[in-house]
Design a protein around this motif. Sequence first.
Motif, mmCIF file in Angstrom:
data_model
loop_
_atom_site.group_PDB
_atom_site.id
_atom_site.type_symbol
_atom_site.label_atom_id
_atom_site.label_comp_id
_atom_site.label_asym_id
_atom_site.label_seq_id
_atom_site.Cartn_x
_atom_site.Cartn_y
_atom_site.Cartn_z
ATOM 1 N N ILE A 25 0.839 -1.199 0.000
ATOM 2 C CA ILE A 25 0.000 0.000 0.000
ATOM 3 C C ILE A 25 0.877 1.254 0.000
ATOM 4 O O ILE A 25 0.608 2.226 -0.721
ATOM 5 N N ARG A 26 1.917 1.236 0.806
ATOM 6 C CA ARG A 26 2.842 2.379 0.840
ATOM 7 C C ARG A 26 3.433 2.641 -0.545
ATOM 8 O O ARG A 26 3.531 3.788 -0.986
ATOM 9 N N LEU A 27 3.810 1.570 -1.231
ATOM 10 C CA LEU A 27 4.398 1.719 -2.561
ATOM 11 C C LEU A 27 3.366 2.208 -3.568
ATOM 12 O O LEU A 27 3.668 3.040 -4.433
ATOM 13 N N GLU A 28 2.136 1.716 -3.461
ATOM 14 C CA GLU A 28 1.068 2.177 -4.355
ATOM 15 C C GLU A 28 0.816 3.672 -4.161
ATOM 16 O O GLU A 28 0.634 4.427 -5.122
ATOM 17 N N VAL A 42 3.430 19.646 -7.030
ATOM 18 C CA VAL A 42 3.230 19.253 -5.631
ATOM 19 C C VAL A 42 2.167 20.122 -4.972
ATOM 20 O O VAL A 42 1.289 19.627 -4.267
ATOM 21 N N ALA A 43 2.235 21.429 -5.191
ATOM 22 C CA ALA A 43 1.313 22.344 -4.518
ATOM 23 C C ALA A 43 -0.141 22.057 -4.895
ATOM 24 O O ALA A 43 -1.042 22.207 -4.059
ATOM 25 N N ALA A 44 -0.361 21.650 -6.129
ATOM 26 C CA ALA A 44 -1.733 21.418 -6.595
ATOM 27 C C ALA A 44 -2.256 20.037 -6.236
ATOM 28 O O ALA A 44 -3.423 19.735 -6.492
ATOM 29 N N THR A 45 -1.432 19.211 -5.639
ATOM 30 C CA THR A 45 -1.828 17.840 -5.305
ATOM 31 C C THR A 45 -2.266 17.752 -3.850
ATOM 32 O O THR A 45 -1.602 18.264 -2.959
ATOM 33 N N SER A 46 -3.379 17.096 -3.620
ATOM 34 C CA SER A 46 -3.899 16.939 -2.257
ATOM 35 C C SER A 46 -3.844 15.479 -1.824
ATOM 36 O O SER A 46 -3.723 14.565 -2.654
ATOM 37 N N GLY A 47 -3.967 15.275 -0.531
ATOM 38 C CA GLY A 47 -4.021 13.922 -0.013
ATOM 39 C C GLY A 47 -5.232 13.170 -0.533
ATOM 40 O O GLY A 47 -5.163 11.953 -0.766
ATOM 41 N N GLU A 48 -6.319 13.884 -0.725
ATOM 42 C CA GLU A 48 -7.527 13.257 -1.262
ATOM 43 C C GLU A 48 -7.281 12.719 -2.669
ATOM 44 O O GLU A 48 -7.728 11.627 -3.026
ATOM 45 N N GLN A 49 -6.566 13.502 -3.495
ATOM 46 C CA GLN A 49 -6.272 13.058 -4.851
ATOM 47 C C GLN A 49 -5.352 11.840 -4.866
ATOM 48 O O GLN A 49 -5.543 10.915 -5.653
ATOM 49 N N ILE A 50 -4.354 11.862 -3.988
ATOM 50 C CA ILE A 50 -3.435 10.721 -3.912
ATOM 51 C C ILE A 50 -4.198 9.468 -3.506
ATOM 52 O O ILE A 50 -4.044 8.397 -4.097
ATOM 53 N N GLY A 51 -5.045 9.608 -2.496
ATOM 54 C CA GLY A 51 -5.821 8.466 -2.039
ATOM 55 C C GLY A 51 -6.758 7.945 -3.107
ATOM 56 O O GLY A 51 -6.870 6.730 -3.323
ATOM 57 N N ALA A 52 -7.427 8.866 -3.812
ATOM 58 C CA ALA A 52 -8.374 8.466 -4.851
ATOM 59 C C ALA A 52 -7.678 7.693 -5.965
ATOM 60 O O ALA A 52 -8.239 6.752 -6.534
ATOM 61 N N ALA A 53 -6.433 8.068 -6.270
ATOM 62 C CA ALA A 53 -5.692 7.393 -7.335
ATOM 63 C C ALA A 53 -5.369 5.950 -6.962
ATOM 64 O O ALA A 53 -5.177 5.103 -7.835
ATOM 65 N N VAL A 54 -5.328 5.674 -5.661
ATOM 66 C CA VAL A 54 -5.010 4.327 -5.186
ATOM 67 C C VAL A 54 -6.266 3.556 -4.794
ATOM 68 O O VAL A 54 -6.256 2.325 -4.713
ATOM 69 N N GLY A 55 -7.357 4.301 -4.553
ATOM 70 C CA GLY A 55 -8.581 3.660 -4.099
ATOM 71 C C GLY A 55 -8.700 3.597 -2.603
ATOM 72 O O GLY A 55 -9.360 2.708 -2.055
ATOM 73 N N SER A 57 -8.844 6.233 1.185
ATOM 74 C CA SER A 57 -9.214 7.557 1.661
ATOM 75 C C SER A 57 -7.973 8.380 1.982
ATOM 76 O O SER A 57 -6.873 7.847 2.164
ATOM 77 N N ALA A 58 -8.174 9.702 2.067
ATOM 78 C CA ALA A 58 -7.079 10.568 2.483
ATOM 79 C C ALA A 58 -6.628 10.205 3.890
ATOM 80 O O ALA A 58 -5.439 10.292 4.213
ATOM 81 N N ARG A 59 -7.563 9.789 4.717
ATOM 82 C CA ARG A 59 -7.219 9.377 6.080
ATOM 83 C C ARG A 59 -6.228 8.222 6.063
ATOM 84 O O ARG A 59 -5.306 8.174 6.880
ATOM 85 N N THR A 60 -6.403 7.295 5.116
ATOM 86 C CA THR A 60 -5.467 6.179 5.004
ATOM 87 C C THR A 60 -4.096 6.671 4.559
ATOM 88 O O THR A 60 -3.064 6.207 5.053
ATOM 89 N N VAL A 61 -4.073 7.623 3.632
ATOM 90 C CA VAL A 61 -2.803 8.194 3.181
ATOM 91 C C VAL A 61 -2.045 8.768 4.369
ATOM 92 O O VAL A 61 -0.844 8.510 4.562
ATOM 93 N N TRP A 62 -2.759 9.552 5.213
ATOM 94 C CA TRP A 62 -2.092 10.188 6.360
ATOM 95 C C TRP A 62 -1.740 9.176 7.440
ATOM 96 O O TRP A 62 -0.882 9.444 8.281
ATOM 97 N N ARG A 63 -2.376 8.023 7.432
ATOM 98 C CA ARG A 63 -2.007 6.975 8.382
ATOM 99 C C ARG A 63 -0.617 6.413 8.054
ATOM 100 O O ARG A 63 0.120 6.014 8.937
ATOM 101 N N TYR A 64 -0.287 6.432 6.773
ATOM 102 C CA TYR A 64 1.001 5.891 6.339
ATOM 103 C C TYR A 64 2.095 6.948 6.226
ATOM 104 O O TYR A 64 3.275 6.640 6.371
ATOM 105 N N PHE A 65 1.690 8.194 5.956
ATOM 106 C CA PHE A 65 2.682 9.245 5.722
ATOM 107 C C PHE A 65 2.260 10.535 6.419
ATOM 108 O O PHE A 65 1.085 10.899 6.395
ATOM 109 N N PRO A 66 3.219 11.259 7.011
ATOM 110 C CA PRO A 66 2.875 12.488 7.726
ATOM 111 C C PRO A 66 2.623 13.687 6.823
ATOM 112 O O PRO A 66 2.032 14.678 7.246
#
Length: 218
Positions: A25-28, A42-55, A57-66
Amino acid sequence: MTAASGGTGRPTGRPPLTEERKAEIRLEIARAAVDLFVTQGVAATSGEQIGAAVGVSARTVWRYFPSKESCVRPLFSAGIDLIAGCLRQWRPGEALEEIMDREFAVEERLLSVPDRTTVGALVRLTRAEPGLRAIWLQTYDEAEPAFARALAERAGLPADDLRPVIQAAMFNAALRAAVEHHAWHTTEPEPEPDPATAQAELMATLRSALAIAAEGFA
Protein backbone atom coordinates in the motif's frame (compact mmCIF):
# COMPACT_ATOMS: atom_id res chain seq x y z
CA MET A 1 -23.48 -12.82 22.76
CA THR A 2 -23.52 -9.63 20.76
CA ALA A 3 -24.69 -8.97 17.24
CA ALA A 4 -21.17 -7.83 16.34
CA SER A 5 -19.89 -11.32 17.01
CA GLY A 6 -22.32 -12.81 14.52
CA GLY A 7 -23.42 -15.42 17.04
CA THR A 8 -20.08 -17.19 16.93
CA GLY A 9 -18.32 -15.51 19.81
CA ARG A 10 -15.61 -14.32 17.37
CA PRO A 11 -15.10 -10.67 16.38
CA THR A 12 -16.14 -9.71 12.87
CA GLY A 13 -14.67 -7.23 10.46
CA ARG A 14 -11.62 -7.14 8.24
CA PRO A 15 -8.55 -9.09 9.34
CA PRO A 16 -5.49 -6.97 10.15
CA LEU A 17 -3.20 -6.16 7.25
CA THR A 18 0.04 -8.07 7.00
CA GLU A 19 3.32 -6.15 6.96
CA GLU A 20 3.77 -7.22 3.35
CA ARG A 21 0.41 -5.74 2.38
CA LYS A 22 1.18 -2.53 4.27
CA ALA A 23 4.40 -2.22 2.29
CA GLU A 24 2.47 -2.74 -0.93
CA ILE A 25 0.00 0.00 0.00
CA ARG A 26 2.84 2.38 0.84
CA LEU A 27 4.40 1.72 -2.56
CA GLU A 28 1.07 2.18 -4.35
CA ILE A 29 0.58 5.51 -2.61
CA ALA A 30 4.14 6.54 -3.48
CA ARG A 31 3.72 5.79 -7.18
CA ALA A 32 0.38 7.61 -7.31
CA ALA A 33 1.90 10.63 -5.56
CA VAL A 34 4.76 10.80 -8.05
CA ASP A 35 2.40 10.62 -11.01
CA LEU A 36 0.33 13.49 -9.62
CA PHE A 37 3.37 15.57 -8.64
CA VAL A 38 4.81 15.23 -12.15
CA THR A 39 1.58 16.00 -13.99
CA GLN A 40 0.18 18.84 -11.88
CA GLY A 41 2.84 19.84 -9.35
CA VAL A 42 3.23 19.25 -5.63
CA ALA A 43 1.31 22.34 -4.52
CA ALA A 44 -1.73 21.42 -6.59
CA THR A 45 -1.83 17.84 -5.30
CA SER A 46 -3.90 16.94 -2.26
CA GLY A 47 -4.02 13.92 -0.01
CA GLU A 48 -7.53 13.26 -1.26
CA GLN A 49 -6.27 13.06 -4.85
CA ILE A 50 -3.44 10.72 -3.91
CA GLY A 51 -5.82 8.47 -2.04
CA ALA A 52 -8.37 8.47 -4.85
CA ALA A 53 -5.69 7.39 -7.33
CA VAL A 54 -5.01 4.33 -5.19
CA GLY A 55 -8.58 3.66 -4.10
CA VAL A 56 -8.14 4.61 -0.45
CA SER A 57 -9.21 7.56 1.66
CA ALA A 58 -7.08 10.57 2.48
CA ARG A 59 -7.22 9.38 6.08
CA THR A 60 -5.47 6.18 5.00
CA VAL A 61 -2.80 8.19 3.18
CA TRP A 62 -2.09 10.19 6.36
CA ARG A 63 -2.01 6.97 8.38
CA TYR A 64 1.00 5.89 6.34
CA PHE A 65 2.68 9.24 5.72
CA PRO A 66 2.88 12.49 7.73
CA SER A 67 2.86 14.74 4.64
CA LYS A 68 2.22 14.51 0.91
CA GLU A 69 5.92 15.02 0.15
CA SER A 70 6.85 12.07 2.38
CA CYS A 71 4.60 9.82 0.29
CA VAL A 72 7.44 9.37 -2.18
CA ARG A 73 9.85 8.07 0.44
CA PRO A 74 9.43 4.34 -0.42
CA LEU A 75 10.63 5.10 -3.95
CA PHE A 76 13.68 6.91 -2.62
CA SER A 77 14.58 4.21 -0.10
CA ALA A 78 13.96 1.02 -2.11
CA GLY A 79 17.19 1.11 -4.08
CA ILE A 80 19.18 2.23 -1.04
CA ASP A 81 17.91 -0.76 0.94
CA LEU A 82 19.11 -3.10 -1.80
CA ILE A 83 22.54 -1.46 -1.84
CA ALA A 84 22.81 -1.88 1.93
CA GLY A 85 22.05 -5.57 1.42
CA CYS A 86 24.83 -5.80 -1.15
CA LEU A 87 27.31 -4.21 1.25
CA ARG A 88 26.35 -6.70 3.96
CA GLN A 89 27.23 -9.55 1.59
CA TRP A 90 30.41 -7.99 0.24
CA ARG A 91 33.52 -9.90 1.28
CA PRO A 92 37.21 -9.08 0.75
CA GLY A 93 38.33 -10.12 -2.70
CA GLU A 94 34.85 -9.95 -4.21
CA ALA A 95 33.75 -7.41 -6.79
CA LEU A 96 30.95 -5.28 -5.38
CA GLU A 97 29.44 -4.85 -8.85
CA GLU A 98 29.00 -8.61 -9.20
CA ILE A 99 27.10 -8.82 -5.92
CA MET A 100 24.97 -5.89 -6.99
CA ASP A 101 24.16 -7.53 -10.32
CA ARG A 102 23.17 -10.74 -8.56
CA GLU A 103 20.96 -9.05 -5.97
CA PHE A 104 19.24 -6.76 -8.44
CA ALA A 105 18.54 -9.72 -10.71
CA VAL A 106 16.14 -11.19 -8.13
CA GLU A 107 12.74 -10.38 -9.59
CA GLU A 108 10.93 -10.14 -6.25
CA ARG A 109 13.34 -7.47 -5.06
CA LEU A 110 13.13 -5.49 -8.25
CA LEU A 111 9.37 -5.16 -7.83
CA SER A 112 9.95 -2.58 -5.10
CA VAL A 113 12.52 -0.59 -7.07
CA PRO A 114 11.17 2.24 -9.22
CA ASP A 115 12.08 2.27 -12.90
CA ARG A 116 14.39 4.81 -14.48
CA THR A 117 11.57 7.06 -15.71
CA THR A 118 10.07 7.30 -12.23
CA VAL A 119 13.44 7.89 -10.60
CA GLY A 120 14.37 10.58 -13.10
CA ALA A 121 11.10 12.45 -12.83
CA LEU A 122 11.14 12.28 -9.05
CA VAL A 123 14.74 13.39 -8.60
CA ARG A 124 14.29 16.24 -11.08
CA LEU A 125 11.38 17.45 -8.98
CA THR A 126 13.65 17.71 -5.93
CA ARG A 127 15.47 20.56 -7.64
CA ALA A 128 12.43 22.81 -7.51
CA GLU A 129 10.49 21.35 -4.57
CA PRO A 130 12.16 21.98 -1.17
CA GLY A 131 9.82 19.53 0.58
CA LEU A 132 10.82 16.70 -1.75
CA ARG A 133 14.47 17.69 -1.53
CA ALA A 134 14.32 17.40 2.25
CA ILE A 135 12.86 13.88 2.02
CA TRP A 136 15.48 12.90 -0.58
CA LEU A 137 18.40 14.04 1.59
CA GLN A 138 16.89 12.65 4.79
CA THR A 139 16.57 9.22 3.19
CA TYR A 140 20.27 9.14 2.40
CA ASP A 141 21.20 10.47 5.84
CA GLU A 142 19.29 7.64 7.47
CA ALA A 143 20.84 5.05 5.12
CA GLU A 144 24.40 5.96 6.03
CA PRO A 145 24.49 4.17 9.43
CA ALA A 146 23.27 0.97 7.72
CA PHE A 147 26.11 1.27 5.22
CA ALA A 148 28.58 1.86 8.06
CA ARG A 149 27.41 -1.22 9.98
CA ALA A 150 27.75 -3.40 6.88
CA LEU A 151 31.24 -2.11 6.11
CA ALA A 152 32.34 -2.45 9.74
CA GLU A 153 31.19 -6.07 9.78
CA ARG A 154 33.06 -6.70 6.55
CA ALA A 155 36.29 -5.32 8.06
CA GLY A 156 35.79 -6.86 11.52
CA LEU A 157 35.63 -3.43 13.13
CA PRO A 158 33.25 -1.89 15.68
CA ALA A 159 30.21 -0.28 14.08
CA ASP A 160 31.26 3.15 15.37
CA ASP A 161 34.85 2.91 14.14
CA LEU A 162 35.82 5.97 12.11
CA ARG A 163 36.99 4.04 9.03
CA PRO A 164 33.67 2.38 8.11
CA VAL A 165 31.83 5.57 9.02
CA ILE A 166 33.87 7.53 6.48
CA GLN A 167 33.64 4.74 3.91
CA ALA A 168 29.87 4.68 4.33
CA ALA A 169 29.76 8.43 3.73
CA MET A 170 31.74 7.88 0.53
CA PHE A 171 29.33 5.22 -0.74
CA ASN A 172 26.34 7.32 0.27
CA ALA A 173 27.61 10.40 -1.54
CA ALA A 174 28.55 8.34 -4.62
CA LEU A 175 25.08 6.82 -4.90
CA ARG A 176 23.27 10.13 -4.47
CA ALA A 177 25.57 11.87 -6.95
CA ALA A 178 25.10 9.06 -9.49
CA VAL A 179 21.31 9.12 -9.32
CA GLU A 180 21.19 12.91 -9.51
CA HIS A 181 23.67 12.98 -12.40
CA HIS A 182 21.61 10.41 -14.26
CA ALA A 183 18.35 12.27 -13.64
CA TRP A 184 19.61 15.78 -14.36
CA HIS A 185 21.73 14.93 -17.40
CA THR A 186 19.31 12.56 -19.10
CA THR A 187 16.48 13.97 -21.17
CA GLU A 188 13.52 11.78 -21.92
CA PRO A 189 13.93 10.58 -25.53
CA GLU A 190 11.12 10.21 -28.03
CA PRO A 191 10.11 7.49 -28.28
CA GLU A 192 11.03 6.30 -24.79
CA PRO A 193 13.24 3.21 -24.62
CA ASP A 194 11.73 -0.03 -23.47
CA PRO A 195 11.64 -0.48 -19.67
CA ALA A 196 14.43 -3.07 -19.67
CA THR A 197 16.79 -0.75 -21.54
CA ALA A 198 15.88 2.22 -19.38
CA GLN A 199 16.46 0.25 -16.21
CA ALA A 200 19.78 -1.04 -17.52
CA GLU A 201 20.97 2.54 -18.09
CA LEU A 202 20.23 3.49 -14.49
CA MET A 203 21.83 0.31 -13.17
CA ALA A 204 24.97 0.96 -15.22
CA THR A 205 25.26 4.41 -13.64
CA LEU A 206 24.91 2.96 -10.14
CA ARG A 207 27.46 0.22 -10.88
CA SER A 208 29.96 2.81 -12.06
CA ALA A 209 29.44 4.91 -8.93
CA LEU A 210 29.91 1.93 -6.62
CA ALA A 211 33.01 0.78 -8.51
CA ILE A 212 34.58 4.22 -8.13
CA ALA A 213 33.70 4.39 -4.43
CA ALA A 214 35.05 0.86 -3.87
CA GLU A 215 38.49 1.64 -5.31
CA GLY A 216 41.13 1.09 -2.67
CA PHE A 217 39.04 -1.31 -0.56
CA ALA A 218 40.92 -4.47 0.35
